[in-house]
Design a protein around this motif. Structure first.
Motif, mmCIF file in Angstrom:
data_model
loop_
_atom_site.group_PDB
_atom_site.id
_atom_site.type_symbol
_atom_site.label_atom_id
_atom_site.label_comp_id
_atom_site.label_asym_id
_atom_site.label_seq_id
_atom_site.Cartn_x
_atom_site.Cartn_y
_atom_site.Cartn_z
ATOM 1 N N GLU A 13 0.788 -1.104 0.171
ATOM 2 C CA GLU A 13 0.145 -0.069 0.010
ATOM 3 C C GLU A 13 0.894 1.310 0.112
ATOM 4 O O GLU A 13 1.787 1.278 0.701
ATOM 5 N N LYS B 150 -5.454 -7.287 5.720
ATOM 6 C CA LYS B 150 -4.461 -7.772 5.101
ATOM 7 C C LYS B 150 -3.915 -8.933 5.798
ATOM 8 O O LYS B 150 -3.473 -8.785 6.858
ATOM 9 N N TRP C 62 -6.498 -2.840 6.294
ATOM 10 C CA TRP C 62 -6.216 -2.362 5.052
ATOM 11 C C TRP C 62 -6.792 -1.208 4.814
ATOM 12 O O TRP C 62 -7.869 -0.784 5.101
ATOM 13 N N LYS C 63 -5.930 -0.188 4.200
ATOM 14 C CA LYS C 63 -6.232 1.178 4.324
ATOM 15 C C LYS C 63 -7.427 1.529 3.217
ATOM 16 O O LYS C 63 -8.403 2.468 3.449
ATOM 17 N N ASP C 64 -7.589 0.762 2.282
ATOM 18 C CA ASP C 64 -8.711 0.813 1.092
ATOM 19 C C ASP C 64 -9.963 0.106 1.549
ATOM 20 O O ASP C 64 -11.106 0.107 1.050
#
Length: 960
Positions: free
Chosen positions: A6, A266, A280-282
């Motif tokens: 990321e 993740k 997970w940043k998304d």
């Protein structure tokens, strides 16, 4: 397959709609106004060296590595704190910048251990990476003199600046010798998590990170969310799993299997071993944040008590016998056929799991309707959010929350009713508290002073400590103030709701008996507090309501949901960002289990079984005639079992003996059945009465989807092979085949295709779409091909919003001389539901037992001291547990959790339930508390039953 990388842009994204163009190292880049130079450079593919900057927290500007030169401006400003300007010309790499950066890096390295080859962060250390990025090849200052690195100085004397590694936290270590004092962990704790558990103590060279007041991490206010570990650029804060296993080599994005927030992670692996879970940043639900359960509490997946082989026994007093899968399926099919032949088609049924995937839940209800030939299917939502389905369905036309979690960022007033997000939905709570710190106002309706009421820097403006059981009265009193003071949104109501129904409702709530002054006599909440809260919600801007089980688990749960829906319509707080009515779902897929047709009166998509057109869809696809009459709910199944007409049940991933009310009645119903099939990870409490045990699979071992509290459909991806041999969906399919059904699904994506084919709200949902979009929120169909983040924009699903009268009816569960106190129940941060998963992790260090919270006044009257064993008795039963004396509960109210089976809190709760849905009244039980010398007779009997029921032939020890 490799690690999912990321991009760290260094600083958060700007929300400005205005665009600015600048030049970075000769390349033109256009970004939103307010973007930092660092982020703009990264957008152009140019990485500026950094140590204190990360895009999860605001810019800080302390490390001095990210300096740049700007044409026409003197000096070398830090790129993380300098916003872009139109026409700005930036240089990120000049001789002067290179010299400065090397000098800064030399200072860092001169007071840092040089054990890189054996360091746990080797290969994942930003300090190491940035030293290479700036071209550092030597350290002129040497490594002698004052330092934080070595326990003793060169002459063997004790180094007072050195601190030993803190290994008190079960999941991560803190090594002060490797700290570069970048403050990223401190800022993550403040800005992302909102706990403010970390600080920088000392000044200058003596500065260091400190949990609390120089405490070990375990003793501090740290909630182990992992934000600090994730933010740390060195090995100062490191997961113990990384220290033990090593750095991961590949990762898979999946969805957490705990609460209804639905965080994306993740799963980082080394071979088939899980090294760590990294948010997970998304992930659109959690935006890169996590809590202690999702981040660290996954050890149950490999726990020694997990059952991996099918087991059968003829009677519940016999030991289990391990068998092959084929033998188990053949036994179940034979027994279910025998029962139906002997007692009738409706003598068997099933319960779907809110911990399993949508696809697995769909198959269980399909098995019952197609294979069993009845509608005797129910789910755990029966005992939690079934009133949500009814109340929102009646008023708005759909049985789910109205917003996405991002919506809270635009809220001006947040009302939390009967929920404690800080404990039960902590990632959402962090986002909510961040908005409160930015200026939003908070109203909380709860009998207890919860962590949400009294959170640091995000305290409630108004806390309404209502008496348990008076929700309807208090919410209707809020509406009374809004109507009688003319604070309602007339334009919204005329355009979006039925005006004649509003007039009837307004005349009802305006009656004097609904005034705050009259309701104060019932609820104990001051009239002034009710009036102030109502005025704030009606006039404070965007008003959002979030509610939990403290609303639904009452005899008037459905009525309270309707009252909340009325309140939002009354003030026009529906159909845009920042507003809405939002149930905080307790389990990871409780929304999905409802969506998939797990109720006995509804097919998937909340369509009633009596509808000919709906049944035709499934009859033509499944090739059977479906029953047009609703089946049995869970309480009805148990009643019928005691009566002798219900004899067999298939329970997937639910522990009704521990989670459902009136434990004695549940156990009597299960004991009366002739074939109880339990499918789960462990021999749970319900398995004490089972005849067949089918081992389940964890979320790490299967593909599928979960639907979270915001209607978001998230992918669950297999990261390791099922240790029991099959995913849960495969087990159900094999059982269906054993019963003569021709099911041939090769992958869960095919099940989702069938769901989309038959369910209008899922019509466009597919695994391909989820891969493309990451996630979507239903409805996702021709009208909304990319999903629906906000519901009821421009109009309600049902057409006009429906105002419904909310008459307060006091519960039949009343206090008196024998039982003068009111018991209410809830959850704690570190544990989850009945604790089957979290009790098998290191989370037990924070909550090793259920405790009874009791007010000092009530404790003193009974001669009870903190930590004493007490007897908790109701009309239904009694148990014993230790007392926790606290002013978080009001006099006359006691509180406990239900995470530990040795307490069996639900032996206390009664069989009173919601009038519309049979949702149990967990939150109001009349009790007495007295000193105790030991376990109750029930606990002793139950402990003996559990010990005997867990015997397995050929095994020396019980499975639990």
């Amino acid at each position: 397959m490799g690690l999912i990388q990321e991009i760290d842009f260094g600083t958060p994204a700007s929300k400005s709609e205005k665009q600015v163009t600048l030049t970075v190292d000769g390349f033109s880049v256009t970004v939103p106004e307010g973007t930092s130079i660092m982020r703009a450079s990264m957008e152009a593919g140019i990485a500026i060296p950094k140590l204190c900057a990360t895009d999860m927290v605001d810019a800080f500007g302390s490390c001095r590595l990210c300096l740049v030169e700007i044409e026409g401006r003197a000096g070398t400003p830090s790129s993380c704190t300098t916003p872009v300007m139109p026409g700005m010309v930036v240089k990120t790499q000049t001789e002067r910048l290179k010299t400065i950066r090397k000098g800064v890096m030399e200072l860092y390295i001169s007071d840092h251990p040089l054990d890189c080859l054996t360091c746990a962060a080797n290969g994942d250390c930003e300090l190491q990476t940035q030293a290479g990025a700036v071209g550092l090849r030597d350290v002129r200052y040497g490594y002698e003199g004052d330092n934080h690195v070595r326990a003793r100085d060169g002459e063997g004397d004790k180094n007072i600046r050195w601190m030993p590694k803190d290994e008190s936290n079960p999941y991560f270590t803190y090594d002060p010798s490797k700290c570069i004092v970048c403050s990223r962990c401190v800022r993550a704790c403040e800005e992302v998590q909102g706990t403010f558990a970390l600080t920088i103590e000392g000044r200058g060279f003596d500065s260091r990170v400190s949990p609390g007041m120089h405490q070990p991490f375990l003793d501090s206010e740290c909630v182990s969310c992992g934000a600090c570990v994730q933010a740390c650029p060195t090995a100062t804060l490191t997961e113990k799993s990384v220290i033990k296993i090593g750095q991961p080599e590949h990762s898979v994005v999946t969805t957490c299997a705990y609460c209804g927030v639905g965080c994306s992670f993740k799963a980082e692996m080394r071979g088939d071993e899980l090294v760590r879970m990294v948010p997970w940043k998304d992930g659109k639900a959690n935006r890169g944040h996590s809590c202690v359960k999702g981040r660290f509490a996954y050890g149950y997946a490999t726990h020694k008590e997990r059952i991996l082989n099918p087991m059968v026994r003829e009677a519940i007093d016999q030991p289990w016998r391990e068998v092959s899968w084929d033998e188990a399926f053949a036994h179940i099919a034979k027994e279910f056929r025998r029962i139906q032949y002997q007692y009738g088609r409706g003598a068997i049924g099933g319960i779907t799991s809110s911990r399993c995937t949508n696809e697995e839940t769909y198959l269980v209800q399909k098995l019952i309707r197609q294979g069993f030939g009845n509608n005797n299917v129910d789910t755990c939502a029966r005992v939690c959010h079934s009133p949500t389905g009814y109340g929102l369905g009646q008023t708005y036309g759909t049985s789910a929350g109205t917003q996405d979690f991002d919506s809270v960022e635009d809220s001006d007033v947040i009302m939390v009713i009967g929920a404690n997000p800080s404990a039960a939905h902590p990632v959402f709570a962090s986002r909510m508290k961040k908005r409160i710190r930015q200026g939003a106002r908070l109203i909380v309706l709860d009998p207890r002073v919860t962590e949400t009421v009294d959170s640091v820097h995000a305290k409630a403006d108004y806390h309404l400590p209502l008496k348990p059981g008076t929700n309807v009265a208090v919410v209707t009193a809020l509406a009374h103030v809004i109507v009688t003071e003319g604070l309602f949104d007339e334009q919204f109501i005329r355009e979006r709701c039925d005006w004649s129904e509003f007039e009837d409702y307004a005349s009802f709530v305006a009656e004097e008996r609904h005034s705050p002054e009259e309701v104060e006599k019932l609820s104990g909440v001051s009239a002034e507090l009710i009036r102030d809260a109502a005025r704030l919600y009606a006039t404070g801007g965007n008003g959002a309501i979030y509610y939990g089980l403290g609303v639904t688990e009452h005899s008037q749960g459905s009525t309270t949901v309707i009252a909340i829906a009325n309140l939002a319509m009354l003030t026009g707080n529906i159909g845009r960002r920042g507003v809405g009515v939002n149930p905080l779902r307790g389990q990871n897929n409780v929304q999905g289990s409802c969506d998939m047709g797990s109720f006995p009166h509804e097919l998937p998509g909340y369509r009633h079984v009596s509808g000919d057109a709906v049944r035709d869809i499934y009859e033509s696809l499944w090739g059977v005639k479906l029953d047009n009459e609703p089946g049995l709910r869970i309480p009805n199944m148990l009643d019928a079992a005691v009566e002798g007409t219900f004899k067999g049940i298939y329970i997937q991933g639910e522990d009704i003996l521990q989670s459902d009310p009136d434990t004695k009645h549940v156990s009597a119903g299960l004991a009366a059945m002739e074939c109880v099939v339990v499918q789960d990870l462990f021999l749970n409490e319900t398995a004490n009465y089972a005849h067949v045990f089918l081992p389940g699979s964890t979320f790490l071992e299967k593909d599928g989807t979960f639907t979270n509290a915001e209607r978001r459909i998230n992918r669950v991806r297999k990261v390791m092979a099922p240790k029991n041999g099959y995913g849960d969906w495969e087990v159900t399919q094999l059982l269906a085949q054993a019963m003569g059904l021709n099911w041939t699904y090769a992958h869960p994506s095919e099940i989702m295709d069938e769901i989309a084919q038959t369910t209008p709200s899922f019509a466009y949902v597919s695994y391909d779409l989820l891969e493309e979009k990451g996630s979507v929120q239903w409805p996702c169909n021709e009208k909304a091909p990319e999903g629906t983040p906000i519901m009821h924009i421009g109009g309600f699903v049902r057409g006009k919003g429906k105002f419904i009268r909310t008459e307060y009816v006091a519960t039949d569960e009343k206090t008196g001389p024998r039982f003068p106190l009111l018991l209410t129940t809830g959850r704690i941060l570190s544990q989850y539901n009945v604790g089957a998963q979290t009790r098998r992790t290191d989370n037990v260090v924070w909550h090793a037992e259920d405790r009874l919270e009791i007010h000092p006044h009530d404790a003193e009257q009974r001669g009870i001291r903190d930590g004493d064993w007490v007897r908790l008795a109701s009309r239904a039963g009694e148990t014993t547990l230790r007392a926790l004396i606290t002013e978080r509960v009001a006099p006359g109210v006691v509180y406990t959790t239900f995470h530990h089976p040795d307490t069996q809190a639900n032996v206390i709760t009664t069989d009173f339930s919601d009038w519309a849905t049979n949702c149990p009244e967990y939150k109001v039980t009349a009790v007495q508390v007295s000193p105790s010398n030991g376990p109750s007779a029930w606990q002793e009997e139950y402990d003996e039953l559990s010990r005997r029921s867990r015997r397995i032939e050929g095994h020396l020890e019980a499975a639990e």
